[in-house]
Scaffold this motif. Structure first.
Motif, PDB file in Angstrom:
ATOM      1  N   MET A 149       0.843  -1.186   0.000  1.00 44.12           N
ATOM      2  CA  MET A 149       0.000   0.000   0.000  1.00 44.12           C
ATOM      3  C   MET A 149       0.884   1.244   0.000  1.00 44.12           C
ATOM      4  SD  MET A 149      -3.335  -0.704   2.383  1.00 44.12           S
ATOM      5  CE  MET A 149      -2.453  -1.103   3.876  1.00 44.12           C
ATOM      6  N   ILE A 150       0.326   2.306  -0.563  1.00 45.18           N
ATOM      7  CA  ILE A 150       1.041   3.574  -0.660  1.00 45.18           C
ATOM      8  C   ILE A 150       0.233   4.636   0.084  1.00 45.18           C
ATOM      9  CG2 ILE A 150       1.850   5.359  -2.247  1.00 45.18           C
ATOM     10  CD1 ILE A 150       2.039   3.073  -4.375  1.00 45.18           C
ATOM     11  N   GLU A 151       0.878   5.321   1.012  1.00 46.66           N
ATOM     12  CA  GLU A 151       0.184   6.404   1.713  1.00 46.66           C
ATOM     13  C   GLU A 151       0.143   7.619   0.800  1.00 46.66           C
ATOM     14  OE1 GLU A 151      -0.076   8.693   5.996  1.00 46.66           O
ATOM     15  OE2 GLU A 151       1.643   7.381   5.602  1.00 46.66           O
ATOM     16  N   MET A 152      -1.013   8.246   0.736  1.00 49.15           N
ATOM     17  CA  MET A 152      -1.188   9.419  -0.118  1.00 49.15           C
ATOM     18  C   MET A 152      -1.849  10.530   0.683  1.00 49.15           C
ATOM     19  SD  MET A 152      -2.142   7.690  -3.783  1.00 49.15           S
ATOM     20  CE  MET A 152      -1.146   8.748  -4.826  1.00 49.15           C
ATOM     21  N   THR A 153      -1.690  11.753   0.188  1.00 49.48           N
ATOM     22  CA  THR A 153      -2.312  12.915   0.813  1.00 49.48           C
ATOM     23  C   THR A 153      -3.162  13.632  -0.233  1.00 49.48           C
ATOM     24  OG1 THR A 153      -0.407  14.301   0.294  1.00 49.48           O
ATOM     25  CG2 THR A 153      -0.442  13.243   2.475  1.00 49.48           C
ATOM     26  N   VAL A 177      -8.614   2.938   3.106  1.00 52.00           N
ATOM     27  CA  VAL A 177      -7.852   2.254   2.066  1.00 52.00           C
ATOM     28  C   VAL A 177      -8.685   2.252   0.787  1.00 52.00           C
ATOM     29  CG1 VAL A 177      -6.752   0.107   1.331  1.00 52.00           C
ATOM     30  CG2 VAL A 177      -6.737   0.753   3.762  1.00 52.00           C
ATOM     31  N   ILE A 178      -8.127   2.847  -0.261  1.00 54.67           N
ATOM     32  CA  ILE A 178      -8.738   2.750  -1.580  1.00 54.67           C
ATOM     33  C   ILE A 178      -8.130   1.494  -2.180  1.00 54.67           C
ATOM     34  CG2 ILE A 178      -9.025   3.865  -3.831  1.00 54.67           C
ATOM     35  CD1 ILE A 178      -8.661   6.563  -2.281  1.00 54.67           C
ATOM     36  N   HIS A 179      -8.948   0.449  -2.288  1.00 55.11           N
ATOM     37  CA  HIS A 179      -8.406  -0.880  -2.559  1.00 55.11           C
ATOM     38  C   HIS A 179      -8.611  -1.403  -3.968  1.00 55.11           C
ATOM     39  CE1 HIS A 179     -12.392  -2.772  -2.223  1.00 55.11           C
ATOM     40  NE2 HIS A 179     -12.592  -1.931  -1.213  1.00 55.11           N
ATOM     41  N   SER A 180      -9.535  -0.830  -4.725  1.00 58.92           N
ATOM     42  CA  SER A 180      -9.707  -1.350  -6.079  1.00 58.92           C
ATOM     43  C   SER A 180     -10.358  -0.327  -6.991  1.00 58.92           C
ATOM     44  CB  SER A 180     -10.511  -2.658  -6.076  1.00 58.92           C
ATOM     45  OG  SER A 180     -11.809  -2.439  -5.579  1.00 58.92           O
ATOM     46  N   LEU A 181     -10.225  -0.609  -8.277  1.00 53.98           N
ATOM     47  CA  LEU A 181     -10.813   0.199  -9.338  1.00 53.98           C
ATOM     48  C   LEU A 181     -11.438  -0.780 -10.316  1.00 53.98           C
ATOM     49  CD1 LEU A 181     -11.240   2.870 -10.894  1.00 53.98           C
ATOM     50  CD2 LEU A 181      -8.952   2.544 -11.861  1.00 53.98           C
ATOM     51  N   GLN A 182     -12.770  -0.727 -10.416  1.00 50.38           N
ATOM     52  CA  GLN A 182     -13.486  -1.651 -11.303  1.00 50.38           C
ATOM     53  C   GLN A 182     -14.479  -0.864 -12.136  1.00 50.38           C
ATOM     54  OE1 GLN A 182     -15.330  -4.635  -8.820  1.00 50.38           O
ATOM     55  NE2 GLN A 182     -13.489  -4.852  -7.579  1.00 50.38           N
ATOM     56  N   ASP A 183     -14.385  -0.994 -13.454  1.00 48.28           N
ATOM     57  CA  ASP A 183     -15.290  -0.284 -14.373  1.00 48.28           C
ATOM     58  C   ASP A 183     -15.341   1.210 -14.065  1.00 48.28           C
ATOM     59  OD1 ASP A 183     -16.004  -2.682 -15.691  1.00 48.28           O
ATOM     60  OD2 ASP A 183     -17.470  -3.123 -14.116  1.00 48.28           O
ATOM     61  N   SER A 236     -14.665   9.194  -1.940  1.00 47.93           N
ATOM     62  CA  SER A 236     -14.867  10.617  -1.672  1.00 47.93           C
ATOM     63  C   SER A 236     -15.352  10.848  -0.241  1.00 47.93           C
ATOM     64  CB  SER A 236     -15.846  11.225  -2.680  1.00 47.93           C
ATOM     65  OG  SER A 236     -17.065  10.502  -2.696  1.00 47.93           O
ATOM     66  N   ASP A 237     -16.291  10.032   0.214  1.00 48.46           N
ATOM     67  CA  ASP A 237     -16.766  10.147   1.596  1.00 48.46           C
ATOM     68  C   ASP A 237     -15.676   9.746   2.582  1.00 48.46           C
ATOM     69  OD1 ASP A 237     -19.400  11.040   1.036  1.00 48.46           O
ATOM     70  OD2 ASP A 237     -20.025   8.977   0.613  1.00 48.46           O
ATOM     71  N   ALA A 238     -14.936   8.697   2.245  1.00 44.51           N
ATOM     72  CA  ALA A 238     -13.850   8.240   3.114  1.00 44.51           C
ATOM     73  C   ALA A 238     -12.785   9.329   3.259  1.00 44.51           C
ATOM     74  CB  ALA A 238     -13.241   6.956   2.558  1.00 44.51           C
ATOM     75  N   ILE A 239     -12.447   9.985   2.167  1.00 47.31           N
ATOM     76  CA  ILE A 239     -11.438  11.058   2.211  1.00 47.31           C
ATOM     77  C   ILE A 239     -11.940  12.227   3.038  1.00 47.31           C
ATOM     78  CG2 ILE A 239     -10.249  12.794   0.804  1.00 47.31           C
ATOM     79  CD1 ILE A 239     -10.173  10.577  -1.445  1.00 47.31           C
ATOM     80  N   ALA A 240     -13.194  12.625   2.843  1.00 52.41           N
ATOM     81  CA  ALA A 240     -13.761  13.737   3.625  1.00 52.41           C
ATOM     82  C   ALA A 240     -13.728  13.412   5.112  1.00 52.41           C
ATOM     83  CB  ALA A 240     -15.189  14.038   3.163  1.00 52.41           C
ATOM     84  N   LEU A 241     -14.027  12.177   5.476  1.00 51.06           N
ATOM     85  CA  LEU A 241     -13.999  11.764   6.878  1.00 51.06           C
ATOM     86  C   LEU A 241     -12.569  11.667   7.395  1.00 51.06           C
ATOM     87  CD1 LEU A 241     -15.717  10.955   9.300  1.00 51.06           C
ATOM     88  CD2 LEU A 241     -15.630   8.590   8.458  1.00 51.06           C
ATOM     89  N   ASP A 285      -8.205  13.165  10.950  1.00 50.45           N
ATOM     90  CA  ASP A 285      -6.740  13.192  10.883  1.00 50.45           C
ATOM     91  C   ASP A 285      -6.164  11.780  10.806  1.00 50.45           C
ATOM     92  OD1 ASP A 285      -4.301  14.524  10.737  1.00 50.45           O
ATOM     93  OD2 ASP A 285      -3.969  14.338  12.899  1.00 50.45           O
ATOM     94  N   CYS A 286      -6.687  11.006   9.862  1.00 53.03           N
ATOM     95  CA  CYS A 286      -6.179   9.645   9.697  1.00 53.03           C
ATOM     96  C   CYS A 286      -5.573   9.492   8.306  1.00 53.03           C
ATOM     97  CB  CYS A 286      -7.283   8.617   9.956  1.00 53.03           C
ATOM     98  SG  CYS A 286      -8.280   8.203   8.545  1.00 53.03           S
ATOM     99  N   PRO A 287      -4.671   8.535   8.141  1.00 56.25           N
ATOM    100  CA  PRO A 287      -3.977   8.368   6.861  1.00 56.25           C
ATOM    101  C   PRO A 287      -4.867   7.800   5.760  1.00 56.25           C
ATOM    102  CG  PRO A 287      -3.258   6.705   8.410  1.00 56.25           C
ATOM    103  CD  PRO A 287      -4.174   7.619   9.168  1.00 56.25           C
ATOM    104  N   ILE A 288      -4.498   8.154   4.539  1.00 50.76           N
ATOM    105  CA  ILE A 288      -5.174   7.671   3.335  1.00 50.76           C
ATOM    106  C   ILE A 288      -4.183   6.744   2.626  1.00 50.76           C
ATOM    107  CG2 ILE A 288      -6.127   8.337   1.088  1.00 50.76           C
ATOM    108  CD1 ILE A 288      -6.708  11.135   2.436  1.00 50.76           C
ATOM    109  N   TRP A 289      -4.593   5.495   2.445  1.00 46.21           N
ATOM    110  CA  TRP A 289      -3.747   4.508   1.788  1.00 46.21           C
ATOM    111  C   TRP A 289      -4.409   4.062   0.487  1.00 46.21           C
ATOM    112  CZ3 TRP A 289       1.028   3.096   3.528  1.00 46.21           C
ATOM    113  CH2 TRP A 289       1.354   3.495   4.832  1.00 46.21           C
TER     114      TRP A 289
END
Length: 170
Positions: free
Chosen positions: A1-5, A77-83, A106-111, A116-120
């Protein structure tokens, strides 16, 4: 996993000015664009700007509920991309118990911004959907892009007259 901001919000000029949240990796070499709805763009911008409202909005409310119930949002964790649809989970901890809850990115990122939690992001998603950031780009271009991002405000995403409905493609 890659941490992103979150690098910011942009508007897709080719697609009826649909908002895009831009995530960047720690090296600044890759960006992950995720097309989102107007409401989520507004919620993300409000969190980025530390904008407080007199009464809690949806993402504020959810953060307040988690805090009140002693539940920690450990990471998203953004874990997949489908269609052309991204999928994410919220990793929640209450004491020794950890649970994962399905969420739109989008909701996960806003939350995540409010808690103040990491985005992976899974490496496979970054490999499939990220765009390279030109590190050798002219400083003038980078400054112009920064100014563009800084100029965007939540009210830019008013739905009046836009004919855009809340998208579930994020």
């Amino acid at each position: 996993m890659i941490e992103m901001t979150v690098a910011g919000i942009a508007l897709d000029a080719s697609n009826r000015k649909t908002p895009i949240v831009l995530l960047k990796d720690g090296t600044g070499r890759r960006a992950l664009p995720i097309w989102i709805g107007d409401n989520e763009a507004r919620a993300i911008l409000m969190a980025l700007e530390n904008h407080r409202v007199p009464r809690p909005l949806t993402h504020d409310l959810l953060g307040n509920i988690l805090k009140t119930c002693d539940v920690l949002l450990e990471r998203i964790v953004i874990h997949s991309l489908q269609d052309n649809t991204y999928y994410a989970i919220l990793s929640l901890r209450q004491g020794e118990t950890v649970k994962e809850v399905d969420a739109r990115p989008s909701d996960a990122i806003a939350l995540a911004l409010r808690c103040d939690c990491p985005i992976w992001v899974m490496e496979s998603v970054v490999a499939d959907a990220s765009i390279p950031v030109d590190r050798d780009a002219d400083e003038e271009e980078r400054q112009a892009f920064r100014e563009f991002l800084d100029s965007i405000r939540p009210e830019d995403f008013s739905q009046q007259g836009r004919g855009i409905e809340d998208s579930s493609t994020s």
